[in-house]
Design an enzyme around this catalytic site. Structure first.
Site: not given
Ligand code: CAA
Length: 260
Positions: A66, A111, A114, A134
């Site tokens: 998400a 998400g 999911e 998460e």
């Molecule tokens: N939401 C919004 N933006 C996201 C994102 C997310 N879930 N995941 C990555 N991005 C964005 C980053 O902020 C970044 O944006 P900028 O270039 O503007 O800074 C861009 O995508 C590239 O990401 P990274 O620079 O972080 O890339 P990386 O290769 O270093 O890392 C990753 C990749 C390990 C996937 C890392 O991006 C990460 O940990 N992302 C989040 C994963 C996460 O926590 N997902 C769960 C979300 S909560 C959820 O899903 C709730 C639910 O169940 C309803």
């Protein structure tokens, strides 16, 4: 239909839908969730689409979860609406009348996992990473992950994955029963399309009813599930496809199903 966050390509009845926000690793914001709801409607209604493949644009992510930025300032009321919309999108994909395959081409987190779990099954690239991270953010899976994952792999493994926020490789996810097949990144879509075209040779109404029976039955106790199958099964005998399939077998020729 018009989509702002999903691109579609219909290849001989196989609709390849790419979630298209590569700069945010295809994260699910309300626009994407609304597009997924629309897409599920279109797949159900459009007779030119026989099967849906969901994948992510770019070579890095299926969906990285998400949208974290969108969640930053959400009030509980807004979070409730976001969660409801996420659930609606996942359930509509899960209950699509036609088969849906997830082609997981990279990060498949939160998400994103999911969403993949709402598809009928998952093929993944060997580069993919899958998990529910998460709790790293101080929240927990809210688009069905605490319910669909334990039903697929059992409570204990699901809790380990959720509590540790571990990211599984595609190979590990296959060993855990989340992923059906691991492919090279270059061959992922080709392998998915090969399986899709195998499915399209079968009786479409039979596939639709089998999907309903599996989806609705697995949430019931065994006797209720068997009763459901017994209730649905006779309806297939009113279809032209059943006559064609059985006649073709007896005449030793390939069946020509019409989906009627
Ligand atoms: N939401 C919004 N933006 C996201 C994102 C997310 N879930 N995941 C990555 N991005 C964005 C980053 O902020 C970044 O944006 P900028 O270039 O503007 O800074 C861009 O995508 C590239 O990401 P990274 O620079 O972080 O890339 P990386 O290769 O270093 O890392 C990753 C990749 C390990 C996937 C890392 O991006 C990460 O940990 N992302 C989040 C994963 C996460 O926590 N997902 C769960 C979300 S909560 C959820 O899903 C709730 C639910 O169940 C309803």
């Amino acid at each position: 239909m018009e989509y702002s966050t999903i691109s579609l390509e219909n290849r001989e009845g196989v609709c390849i839908a790419k979630i298209n926000r590569p700069k945010a690793l295809n994260a699910l914001n309300p626009d994407v969730l609304n597009d997924l709801v629309k897409l599920a409607h279109e797949v159900n209604e459009n007779s030119e689409i026989k099967l849906l493949v969901l994948t992510g644009e770019g070579d890095k992510a299926f969906v990285a979860g998400a949208d974290i930025a969108a969640m930053q300032s959400m009030s509980p009321l807004e979070a409730n609406r976001f969660c409801q919309l996420g659930h609606q999108a996942m359930s509509m994909i899960e209950n699509c009348r036609k088969p849906v395959i997830a082609a997981v081409n990279g990060f498949c987190l939160g998400g994103g996992l999911e969403l993949a779990l709402s598809c009928d099954f998952i093929y993944a690239s060997e580069k993919a990473k899958l998990g529910l991270p998460e709790v790293n953010l101080g929240i927990f899976p809210g688009f069905g992950g605490t319910q669909r994952l334990p039903r697929l792999i059992g409570k204990n493994r699901a809790k380990e994955l959720i509590f540790t926020a571990a990211m599984l490789s595609a190979q590990q996810a296959q060993e855990w029963g989340i992923v059906n097949k691991v492919c090279s990144p270059e061959s992922l879509l080709e392998e998915v399309e090969k399986t899709a075209h195998e499915i399209l040779k079968k009786g479409p109404v039979a596939i639709e009813l089998a999907k309903r029976s599996v989806n609705e039955g697995t949430d019931l106790d065994i006797n209720s599930g068997l009763a459901l199958e017994k209730a649905i099964f006779p309806s297939i005998f009113s279809t032209e496809d059943k006559n064609e399939g059985i006649t073709a077998f007896l005449e030793k020729r390939a069946a020509n199903f019409k989906g009627q």
